[in-house]
Design a protein around this motif. Structure first.
Motif, PDB file in Angstrom:
ATOM      1  N   UNK A  52      23.093  84.211  73.566  1.00 25.04           N
ATOM      2  CA  UNK A  52      24.967  83.272  74.382  1.00 25.04           C
ATOM      3  C   UNK A  52      25.291  82.620  72.809  1.00 25.04           C
ATOM      4  N   UNK A  53      24.821  81.208  73.327  1.00 26.04           N
ATOM      5  CA  UNK A  53      24.696  80.211  72.904  1.00 26.04           C
ATOM      6  C   UNK A  53      24.131  81.024  70.733  1.00 26.04           C
ATOM      7  N   UNK A  54      22.672  81.693  70.633  1.00 24.93           N
ATOM      8  CA  UNK A  54      22.805  82.322  69.272  1.00 24.93           C
ATOM      9  C   UNK A  54      24.217  82.585  68.229  1.00 24.93           C
ATOM     10  N   UNK A  55      24.760  83.631  69.275  1.00 25.94           N
ATOM     11  CA  UNK A  55      26.182  84.267  69.237  1.00 25.94           C
ATOM     12  C   UNK A  55      27.298  83.260  68.349  1.00 25.94           C
ATOM     13  N   UNK A  56      27.564  81.762  69.808  1.00 24.12           N
ATOM     14  CA  UNK A  56      28.087  80.528  68.962  1.00 24.12           C
ATOM     15  C   UNK A  56      27.748  80.062  67.504  1.00 24.12           C
ATOM     16  N   UNK A  57      26.312  79.844  67.724  1.00 22.11           N
ATOM     17  CA  UNK A  57      25.935  79.030  66.872  1.00 22.11           C
ATOM     18  C   UNK A  57      26.410  79.875  65.520  1.00 22.11           C
ATOM     19  N   UNK A  58      26.509  81.237  65.786  1.00 21.31           N
ATOM     20  CA  UNK A  58      26.363  82.453  64.105  1.00 21.31           C
ATOM     21  C   UNK A  58      28.146  81.709  63.893  1.00 21.31           C
ATOM     22  N   UNK A  59      28.737  81.997  64.796  1.00 20.94           N
ATOM     23  CA  UNK A  59      30.325  81.559  64.535  1.00 20.94           C
ATOM     24  C   UNK A  59      29.898  80.900  64.005  1.00 20.94           C
ATOM     25  N   UNK A  60      29.492  79.253  64.477  1.00 16.68           N
ATOM     26  CA  UNK A  60      29.644  77.832  64.042  1.00 16.68           C
ATOM     27  C   UNK A  60      29.086  77.805  62.466  1.00 16.68           C
ATOM     28  N   UNK A  61      27.953  78.466  62.256  1.00 14.16           N
ATOM     29  CA  UNK A  61      27.688  79.143  60.469  1.00 14.16           C
ATOM     30  C   UNK A  61      28.281  79.004  59.427  1.00 14.16           C
ATOM     31  N   UNK A  62      29.264  80.682  60.045  1.00 14.54           N
ATOM     32  CA  UNK A  62      30.079  81.003  59.014  1.00 14.54           C
ATOM     33  C   UNK A  62      31.381  80.803  58.992  1.00 14.54           C
ATOM     34  N   UNK A  63      31.951  79.716  60.170  1.00 15.74           N
ATOM     35  CA  UNK A  63      32.630  78.592  60.109  1.00 15.74           C
ATOM     36  C   UNK A  63      32.812  77.592  59.258  1.00 15.74           C
ATOM     37  N   UNK A  64      31.576  76.665  59.672  1.00 20.07           N
ATOM     38  CA  UNK A  64      30.743  75.540  58.685  1.00 20.07           C
ATOM     39  C   UNK A  64      30.732  76.198  57.318  1.00 20.07           C
ATOM     40  N   UNK A  65      29.989  77.512  56.937  1.00 17.15           N
ATOM     41  CA  UNK A  65      30.259  77.827  55.051  1.00 17.15           C
ATOM     42  C   UNK A  65      31.912  78.219  55.001  1.00 17.15           C
ATOM     43  N   UNK A  66      32.613  78.336  55.653  1.00 15.17           N
ATOM     44  CA  UNK A  66      34.224  79.369  54.375  1.00 15.17           C
ATOM     45  C   UNK A  66      34.708  77.499  54.722  1.00 15.17           C
ATOM     46  N   UNK A  67      34.455  76.994  55.330  1.00 14.17           N
ATOM     47  CA  UNK A  67      35.154  74.969  55.666  1.00 14.17           C
ATOM     48  C   UNK A  67      34.062  74.893  54.519  1.00 14.17           C
ATOM     49  N   UNK A  68      32.949  74.477  53.720  1.00 12.00           N
ATOM     50  CA  UNK A  68      32.817  74.869  52.511  1.00 12.00           C
ATOM     51  C   UNK A  68      32.874  74.785  51.339  1.00 12.00           C
ATOM     52  N   UNK A  69      33.948  76.561  51.365  1.00 16.28           N
ATOM     53  CA  UNK A  69      33.815  77.011  50.345  1.00 16.28           C
ATOM     54  C   UNK A  69      35.507  76.744  50.514  1.00 16.28           C
ATOM     55  N   UNK A  70      36.529  76.062  50.909  1.00 17.96           N
ATOM     56  CA  UNK A  70      37.755  76.143  50.723  1.00 17.96           C
ATOM     57  C   UNK A  70      37.781  74.562  51.160  1.00 17.96           C
ATOM     58  N   UNK A  71      37.014  73.770  51.313  1.00 19.33           N
ATOM     59  CA  UNK A  71      36.532  72.310  51.016  1.00 19.33           C
ATOM     60  C   UNK A  71      36.383  72.150  49.337  1.00 19.33           C
ATOM     61  N   UNK A  72      35.566  73.535  48.842  1.00 18.59           N
ATOM     62  CA  UNK A  72      35.016  73.152  47.214  1.00 18.59           C
ATOM     63  C   UNK A  72      36.484  73.040  46.323  1.00 18.59           C
ATOM     64  N   UNK A  73      36.810  74.988  46.812  1.00 22.71           N
ATOM     65  CA  UNK A  73      37.933  74.245  46.337  1.00 22.71           C
ATOM     66  C   UNK A  73      38.635  73.346  46.069  1.00 22.71           C
ATOM     67  N   UNK A  74      38.785  73.468  47.084  1.00 24.72           N
ATOM     68  CA  UNK A  74      40.270  71.999  47.264  1.00 24.72           C
ATOM     69  C   UNK A  74      39.613  71.315  46.429  1.00 24.72           C
TER      70      UNK A  74
END
Length: 394
Positions: A131-153
């Protein structure tokens, strides 16, 4: 068991999820628990330690077990139990992988005195880890999206505007809550003929990469249209036509202010955006009246311009709603809070912005904040022939 699982993954933060997992594990099995987080082929030391840390096996041992096992199914890890000798006693230690699909994000390590882990306990811990691993996967995907959007901004915001030398300009951007993820708030300056500068602030609806991409599209269109020297309301009209023709383009609010230091004037037009603030020569704050049309992208048009006097010892402040808005508060009251501010007369634009951000507590705003301040200092001789300028205004 359901209660324990419900307490895991309450946020999109990996470290928080790991801590919630180890707390649930200790409540279930006692002793101590920790996580070895995995990034690529590397495991960290113990993180998110809960309970009695002295009971945990050496982290190097647990790492070796994890590396030897590779990425197996949970059953392989749960049987036989993994333990280590301690003097004349053996402390049971259980390693359970944090796997989601074919990906492994680390290992949950549990240990306690005396009694070995029963199969039922191991299965429950394995379910919590999954259960925790599923949420960690989402957290890492969210962090990657943040990083991409942040780099663009950051790339977009790093592009310098080109105001004329007769205008001092300062710009600040603050993502809500200090987060990396950004949205569609932006400020812009466009250099026009005859010493005039177009100031722009806009806010694309929504957050994240999609809003940042649409923001870039609006900025690109704006620069192209503004180069034709149209008055602000006609610039908005063309922006609205372009955006409305693209079905996937998000609506945006936008405020245009054409500053003419030679004439001591500003001409404003708004597409659903809040009015700018004028800091007078005495340091008082007033909100300038501006006709408000619909947001860009609706295709409704109907934009108008208004002109106000603007003296060299005054300053203009353009901002997105995150600067003033508070949840469940009327916007007029929010704007009144800004209008109540007083400043040292003729303070520099950078100091002016810092004062506004601090006094409105913008670093704890509920939404992203983009804010621009401008103060004119016209050079002797004016900015160009008024007759030619009037012709350019159309």
């Amino acid at each position: 068991m359901r209660t324990a699982a419900a307490g895991i993954g309450t946020s999109l933060d990996e470290a928080t999820t790991c801590t919630e997992l180890t707390r649930a594990a200790v409540r279930l099995a006692g002793g101590g628990a920790a996580v070895l987080r995995r990034v690529g082929d590397t495991f960290s030391g113990y993180d998110s330690v809960t309970g009695d840390a002295d009971l945990l096996p050496d982290a190097r041992w647990a790492t070796a077990v994890a590396l030897d096992a590779g990425t197996p199914a949970a059953d392989h890890w749960a049987d036989p139990w993994l333990s280590r000798p301690l003097g004349d006693r053996t402390r049971p230690a259980l390693c359970t992988p944090l796997t989601s699909g074919s990906d492994q994000y680390g290992v949950l390590v549990c240990a306690r005195e005396g009694t070995a882990f029963a199969r039922a306990e191991a299965e429950q811990l394995a379910l919590l880890a999954e259960h925790a691993a599923s949420h960690i996967r989402h957290a890492r995907e969210y962090e990657e999206l943040n990083r991409t959007a942040g780099d663009l901004q950051r790339a977009l915001l790093a592009e310098p505007g080109r105001p004329h030398p007769n205008l001092d300009v300062a710009i600040r951007y603050l993502p809500a809550g200090g987060r990396v993820l950004v949205g569609g708030d932006w400020c812009e300056t466009v250099r026009l003929h005859f010493g005039r500068t177009l100031l722009v602030v806009g806010d694309v609806m929504g957050h994240g990469l999609e809003a940042a991409v649409d923001m870039n599209a609006y900025r690109s269109s704006l620069r192209y249209i503004a180069a034709s020297e149209l008055p602000p309301h006609r610039v908005l009209r063309q922006l609205d036509d372009i955006a409305a023709a693209e079905a996937d383009r998000r609506p945006a609010t936008c405020l245009l202010v054409r500053v003419d230091p030679g004439r001591g004037q500003v001409t404003l037009a708004s597409a659903g955006h809040l009015p700018p603030a004028l800091i007078t020569r005495g340091g008082r704050t007033a909100l300038l009246r501006v006709p408000v049309g619909p947001p860009l992208g609706t295709g409704f048009g109907g934009y108008e311009s208004a002109t106000h006097q603007f003296e060299p010892d005054e300053a203009l402040v353009l901002f997105t709603d995150g600067l003033v808005e508070h949840r469940d508060e009327d916007i007029d009251r929010s704007l009144h809070r800004l209008a109540d501010l007083h400043f040292t007369p003729a303070v520099g634009v950078d100091s002016l912005l810092e004062s506004i951000l601090n006094r409105l507590d913008a670093r704890h705003a509920e939404d992203d904040v983009a804010v621009l301040a401008a103060r004119p200092h016209p050079r002797p001789g004016g900015s160009g022939p008024e007759a030619v300028q009037a012709q350019a205004e159309g």
